[in-house]
Design an enzyme around this catalytic site. Structure first.
Site, PDB file in Angstrom:
ATOM      1  N   SER A 179       0.817  -1.223   0.000  1.00  0.00           N
ATOM      2  CA  SER A 179       0.000   0.000   0.000  1.00  0.00           C
ATOM      3  C   SER A 179       0.848   1.268   0.000  1.00  0.00           C
ATOM      4  O   SER A 179       1.922   1.321   0.615  1.00  0.00           O
ATOM      5  CB  SER A 179      -0.875  -0.012   1.267  1.00  0.00           C
ATOM      6  OG  SER A 179      -1.424   1.253   1.488  1.00  0.00           O
TER       7      SER A 179
ATOM      8  N   GLU B 287       0.210   3.619   1.777  1.00  0.00           N
ATOM      9  CA  GLU B 287       0.291   4.048   3.178  1.00  0.00           C
ATOM     10  C   GLU B 287       1.690   3.801   3.741  1.00  0.00           C
ATOM     11  O   GLU B 287       2.061   4.394   4.754  1.00  0.00           O
ATOM     12  CB  GLU B 287      -0.741   3.287   4.025  1.00  0.00           C
ATOM     13  CG  GLU B 287      -2.139   3.857   3.983  1.00  0.00           C
ATOM     14  CD  GLU B 287      -2.236   5.248   4.586  1.00  0.00           C
ATOM     15  OE1 GLU B 287      -1.948   5.402   5.782  1.00  0.00           O
ATOM     16  OE2 GLU B 287      -2.609   6.193   3.865  1.00  0.00           O
TER      17      GLU B 287
ATOM     18  N   TYR C 258      -1.518   0.464  10.665  1.00  0.00           N
ATOM     19  CA  TYR C 258      -1.819  -0.214   9.398  1.00  0.00           C
ATOM     20  C   TYR C 258      -0.618  -0.115   8.446  1.00  0.00           C
ATOM     21  O   TYR C 258      -0.174  -1.107   7.865  1.00  0.00           O
ATOM     22  CB  TYR C 258      -3.063   0.416   8.753  1.00  0.00           C
ATOM     23  CG  TYR C 258      -3.278  -0.005   7.316  1.00  0.00           C
ATOM     24  CD1 TYR C 258      -3.879  -1.228   7.005  1.00  0.00           C
ATOM     25  CD2 TYR C 258      -2.871   0.816   6.251  1.00  0.00           C
ATOM     26  CE1 TYR C 258      -4.061  -1.618   5.682  1.00  0.00           C
ATOM     27  CE2 TYR C 258      -3.056   0.434   4.936  1.00  0.00           C
ATOM     28  CZ  TYR C 258      -3.650  -0.776   4.652  1.00  0.00           C
ATOM     29  OH  TYR C 258      -3.833  -1.164   3.340  1.00  0.00           O
TER      30      TYR C 258
HETATM   31  P1  NAP Z   1     -11.537  -4.447   1.985  1.00  0.00           P
HETATM   32  O1  NAP Z   1     -12.690  -4.093   1.107  1.00  0.00           O
HETATM   33  O2  NAP Z   1     -11.484  -3.923   3.378  1.00  0.00           O
HETATM   34  O3  NAP Z   1     -11.455  -6.050   2.032  1.00  0.00           O
HETATM   35  C1  NAP Z   1     -10.634  -6.715   2.955  1.00  0.00           C
HETATM   36  C2  NAP Z   1     -10.854  -8.203   2.806  1.00  0.00           C
HETATM   37  O4  NAP Z   1     -10.037  -8.885   3.779  1.00  0.00           O
HETATM   38  C3  NAP Z   1     -12.300  -8.657   3.079  1.00  0.00           C
HETATM   39  O5  NAP Z   1     -12.632  -9.695   2.178  1.00  0.00           O
HETATM   40  C4  NAP Z   1     -12.196  -9.205   4.498  1.00  0.00           C
HETATM   41  O6  NAP Z   1     -13.172 -10.181   4.810  1.00  0.00           O
HETATM   42  C5  NAP Z   1     -10.824  -9.867   4.442  1.00  0.00           C
HETATM   43  N1  NAP Z   1     -10.300 -10.143   5.778  1.00  0.00           N
HETATM   44  C6  NAP Z   1     -10.062  -9.259   6.763  1.00  0.00           C
HETATM   45  N2  NAP Z   1      -9.599  -9.904   7.845  1.00  0.00           N
HETATM   46  C7  NAP Z   1      -9.545 -11.224   7.539  1.00  0.00           C
HETATM   47  C8  NAP Z   1      -9.156 -12.394   8.234  1.00  0.00           C
HETATM   48  N3  NAP Z   1      -8.724 -12.339   9.503  1.00  0.00           N
HETATM   49  N4  NAP Z   1      -9.220 -13.585   7.601  1.00  0.00           N
HETATM   50  C9  NAP Z   1      -9.662 -13.658   6.332  1.00  0.00           C
HETATM   51  N5  NAP Z   1     -10.056 -12.591   5.613  1.00  0.00           N
HETATM   52  C10 NAP Z   1      -9.985 -11.376   6.218  1.00  0.00           C
HETATM   53  O7  NAP Z   1     -10.153  -4.028   1.309  1.00  0.00           O
HETATM   54  P2  NAP Z   1      -9.851  -3.656  -0.241  1.00  0.00           P
HETATM   55  O8  NAP Z   1     -10.037  -2.204  -0.417  1.00  0.00           O
HETATM   56  O9  NAP Z   1     -10.517  -4.626  -1.113  1.00  0.00           O
HETATM   57  O10 NAP Z   1      -8.265  -3.892  -0.273  1.00  0.00           O
HETATM   58  C11 NAP Z   1      -7.705  -5.169  -0.602  1.00  0.00           C
HETATM   59  C12 NAP Z   1      -6.273  -5.217  -0.082  1.00  0.00           C
HETATM   60  O11 NAP Z   1      -5.503  -4.189  -0.681  1.00  0.00           O
HETATM   61  C13 NAP Z   1      -6.118  -5.038   1.411  1.00  0.00           C
HETATM   62  O12 NAP Z   1      -5.027  -5.819   1.832  1.00  0.00           O
HETATM   63  C14 NAP Z   1      -5.778  -3.565   1.558  1.00  0.00           C
HETATM   64  O13 NAP Z   1      -5.069  -3.351   2.749  1.00  0.00           O
HETATM   65  C15 NAP Z   1      -4.934  -3.366   0.330  1.00  0.00           C
HETATM   66  N6  NAP Z   1      -4.913  -2.017  -0.235  1.00  0.00           N
HETATM   67  C16 NAP Z   1      -6.070  -1.373  -0.515  1.00  0.00           C
HETATM   68  C17 NAP Z   1      -6.035  -0.124  -1.108  1.00  0.00           C
HETATM   69  C18 NAP Z   1      -7.298   0.615  -1.466  1.00  0.00           C
HETATM   70  O14 NAP Z   1      -7.223   1.821  -1.717  1.00  0.00           O
HETATM   71  N7  NAP Z   1      -8.437  -0.059  -1.542  1.00  0.00           N
HETATM   72  C19 NAP Z   1      -4.795   0.463  -1.441  1.00  0.00           C
HETATM   73  C20 NAP Z   1      -3.631  -0.244  -1.159  1.00  0.00           C
HETATM   74  C21 NAP Z   1      -3.690  -1.489  -0.574  1.00  0.00           C
HETATM   75  P3  NAP Z   1     -14.637  -9.754   5.391  1.00  0.00           P
HETATM   76  O15 NAP Z   1     -15.468  -9.425   4.181  1.00  0.00           O
HETATM   77  O16 NAP Z   1     -15.052 -10.987   6.103  1.00  0.00           O
HETATM   78  O17 NAP Z   1     -14.410  -8.581   6.281  1.00  0.00           O
HETATM   79  O1  F7E Z   2      -8.918   8.324   4.156  1.00  0.00           O
HETATM   80  C1  F7E Z   2      -9.267  11.810   5.333  1.00  0.00           C
HETATM   81  C2  F7E Z   2      -8.362  10.924   6.140  1.00  0.00           C
HETATM   82  O2  F7E Z   2      -9.954   6.265   5.103  1.00  0.00           O
HETATM   83  C3  F7E Z   2      -8.387   9.183   3.181  1.00  0.00           C
HETATM   84  C4  F7E Z   2      -7.214   2.335   2.600  1.00  0.00           C
HETATM   85  O3  F7E Z   2      -7.774   1.655   1.500  1.00  0.00           O
HETATM   86  O4  F7E Z   2      -5.982   3.802   1.165  1.00  0.00           O
HETATM   87  C5  F7E Z   2      -6.932   3.773   2.212  1.00  0.00           C
HETATM   88  O5  F7E Z   2      -6.438   4.453   3.366  1.00  0.00           O
HETATM   89  C6  F7E Z   2      -8.100  10.565   3.775  1.00  0.00           C
HETATM   90  C7  F7E Z   2      -7.328  10.531   5.092  1.00  0.00           C
HETATM   91  O6  F7E Z   2      -8.265   6.123   3.199  1.00  0.00           O
HETATM   92  C8  F7E Z   2     -12.566  11.543   6.802  1.00  0.00           C
HETATM   93  O7  F7E Z   2      -7.831  11.618   7.267  1.00  0.00           O
HETATM   94  C9  F7E Z   2     -11.221  13.144   6.193  1.00  0.00           C
HETATM   95  O8  F7E Z   2      -6.312  11.508   5.080  1.00  0.00           O
HETATM   96  O9  F7E Z   2     -10.502   6.941   2.739  1.00  0.00           O
HETATM   97  P1  F7E Z   2      -9.513   6.868   3.806  1.00  0.00           P
HETATM   98  P2  F7E Z   2      -6.737   6.000   3.626  1.00  0.00           P
HETATM   99  O10 F7E Z   2      -6.536   6.237   5.058  1.00  0.00           O
HETATM  100  O11 F7E Z   2      -5.955   6.831   2.678  1.00  0.00           O
HETATM  101  C10 F7E Z   2      -4.725   3.199   1.465  1.00  0.00           C
HETATM  102  C11 F7E Z   2      -3.852   3.285   0.232  1.00  0.00           C
HETATM  103  C12 F7E Z   2      -4.848   1.832   2.015  1.00  0.00           C
HETATM  104  O12 F7E Z   2      -3.999   0.979   1.811  1.00  0.00           O
HETATM  105  C13 F7E Z   2      -5.941   1.625   3.026  1.00  0.00           C
HETATM  106  O13 F7E Z   2      -6.243   0.238   3.171  1.00  0.00           O
HETATM  107  O14 F7E Z   2      -9.349  11.171   4.066  1.00  0.00           O
HETATM  108  N1  F7E Z   2     -10.610  11.959   5.911  1.00  0.00           N
HETATM  109  N2  F7E Z   2     -12.422  12.917   6.744  1.00  0.00           N
HETATM  110  C14 F7E Z   2     -11.418  10.953   6.272  1.00  0.00           C
HETATM  111  N3  F7E Z   2     -11.276   9.615   6.173  1.00  0.00           N
HETATM  112  C15 F7E Z   2     -12.295   8.836   6.596  1.00  0.00           C
HETATM  113  N4  F7E Z   2     -12.203   7.498   6.486  1.00  0.00           N
HETATM  114  N5  F7E Z   2     -13.437   9.393   7.151  1.00  0.00           N
HETATM  115  C16 F7E Z   2     -13.619  10.732   7.270  1.00  0.00           C
HETATM  116  O15 F7E Z   2     -14.647  11.186   7.781  1.00  0.00           O
END
Ligand code: NAP
Ligand code: F7E
Length: 332
Positions: A123, A125, A147
């Site tokens: 990520s 992050e 995270y």
């Molecule tokens: P998401 O919608 O939160 O999905 C997370 C998945 O992980 C869900 O299927 C969840 O199952 C499963 N999971 C969580 N804990 C588990 C456990 N203990 N055992 C088995 N399964 C478990 O996340 P996403 O946005 O699709 O992201 C997919 C991956 O990419 C994650 O690793 C995330 O950290 C990473 N990532 C995401 C982003 C982004 O912007 N979306 C960016 C960079 C990296 P349940 O449905 O049962 O909760």
């Molecule tokens: O926040 C700001 C908050 O929770 C984005 C995950 O998929 O991307 C995601 O992480 C920004 C942050 O995503 C609210 O402070 C303001 O600066 O949508 P987010 P994230 O933290 O960037 C990375 C790449 C991952 O890997 C992660 O799994 O938005 N913000 N107001 C807020 N954020 C939330 N959630 N809620 C608010 O009310």
């Protein structure tokens, strides 16, 4: 027919990836963890084509059995505790899932007596308090949340297994990617959902935290294609996947309200200090030159198109029913 095992298949990315791989003729297996209510909304339309296997990242034996059952050619490790604010509240559990869960999956794969290609969901992050702008594969990591710290472990343990055991293992360093299937707690979906409800007179205000944070936001459907491409190369490698543009949360808010025909968005938005994080990531913007050059990948959906897609989807679904219906509507 190639076989694939997806952890996190019920999540946003897992659902798009499963859809794409079914389309490519893969036999798709997905991990699902037991819950008292079945939460398979994002993949309900795929249930005839995805074989679900009960397992949990905390349970090493269940992961070994899952790999032995699916006998996959490719494993995509998408499962994680992925919500940054929760990682501050549950740092230890986040480490168990998001860091050690990766080592457990790698061990399950290493035990197999056939070759398996492995994808790890790293990520942006990990860049956190960024050391350079834009961020690329060589940018040092400085995570700003439990995270992010856990993802750094997951990243390096994957690289270590590649170097130690000659595994075909890749890390996709993906910047934020969104869609109508995004969880409601993430800021983009929180905004699009609230805007739809405000437009329909179902909600009065939208409470947000840091409006100045900037992110490189793409469309999840485009990003799963990059994951697949990484596993089709001659040699394993790590890639930044991003749009190479950055926008503030405030910009997303303004555009989302505009999509719903509301120009006076300030009247509806309240900044709530309780939503600020102990430490935030101020700015993310990727440089995806390596992926564009070596994988031939590029994002298709632009930032305004993404905002419009999410607002329209929530407007349609909210006009028809509740939030659960909203998620289901997006997978039809
Ligand atoms: P998401 O919608 O939160 O999905 C997370 C998945 O992980 C869900 O299927 C969840 O199952 C499963 N999971 C969580 N804990 C588990 C456990 N203990 N055992 C088995 N399964 C478990 O996340 P996403 O946005 O699709 O992201 C997919 C991956 O990419 C994650 O690793 C995330 O950290 C990473 N990532 C995401 C982003 C982004 O912007 N979306 C960016 C960079 C990296 P349940 O449905 O049962 O909760
Ligand atoms: O926040 C700001 C908050 O929770 C984005 C995950 O998929 O991307 C995601 O992480 C920004 C942050 O995503 C609210 O402070 C303001 O600066 O949508 P987010 P994230 O933290 O960037 C990375 C790449 C991952 O890997 C992660 O799994 O938005 N913000 N107001 C807020 N954020 C939330 N959630 N809620 C608010 O009310």
């Amino acid at each position: 027919m190639p076989r694939v095992l997806i952890t996190g298949v019920t999540g946003q990315d897992g659902s798009y990836l499963a859809e794409m791989l079914i389309g490519k003729g893969y036999e798709v297996y997905g991990l699902i963890r037991r819950t008292s209510l079945v939460i398979d909304d994002r993949i309900r339309h795929l249930l005839d084509d995805v074989r679900l296997i009960d397992a949990d990242l905390l349970d090493q034996l269940s992961l070994i059995k899952a790999v032995q059952t699916a006998r996959p050619d490719e494993v995509y490790n998408l499962a994680a505790m992925s919500f940054v604010p929760t990682s501050f509240v549950q740092p230890v559990l986040t480490g168990e899932y998001t860091a050690l869960g990766v080592a457990k999956m790698l061990e399950a794969v290493r035990l197999a007596d056939w070759p398996i290609r492995f994808y790890q969901a790293s990520s942006s992050e990990m860049f956190g308090k960024v050391h350079e702008i834009p961020q690329r594969e060589t940018t040092p990591y400085h995570p700003r949340s439990p995270y992010g710290v856990a993802k750094v472990y997951g990243h390096w343990i994957t690289v270590n297994y590649r170097e130690s055991y000659k595994m075909y293992a890749c890390c996709g360093i993906l910047f934020n990617h969104e869609s109508p299937r995004r969880g409601l707690e993430f800021v983009t979906r929180k905004i699009s959902h609230a805007v739809a409800r405000i437009k329909l007179g179902l909600q009065k205000e939208l409470r947000l935290g840091n409006l100045d944070a900037k992110r490189d936001w793409g469309f999840a459907g485009d990003y799963v294609e990059a994951m697949w491409l990484m596993l089709q190369q001659a040699e394993p490698d790590d890639f930044v996947i991003s749009t190479d543009e950055t926008h503030s949360v405030g910009e997303f808010v303004r555009l989302a309200f505009e999509c719903a025909g509301i120009s006076n968005w300030q009247d509806y938005v309240r900044v709530d200090p309780n939503l600020l994080r102990p430490a935030d990531v101020d700015i993310l913007i990727g440089d995806s030159t390596k992926a564009r050059t070596k994988l031939g990948w590029k994002p298709r959906v632009t930032f305004p198109e993404l905002v419009e897609m999410m607002v329209k989807s929530d407007l349609d679904a909210e006009a028809r029913g509740n939030t659960r219906a909203a998620i289901q509507a997006t997978v039809r």
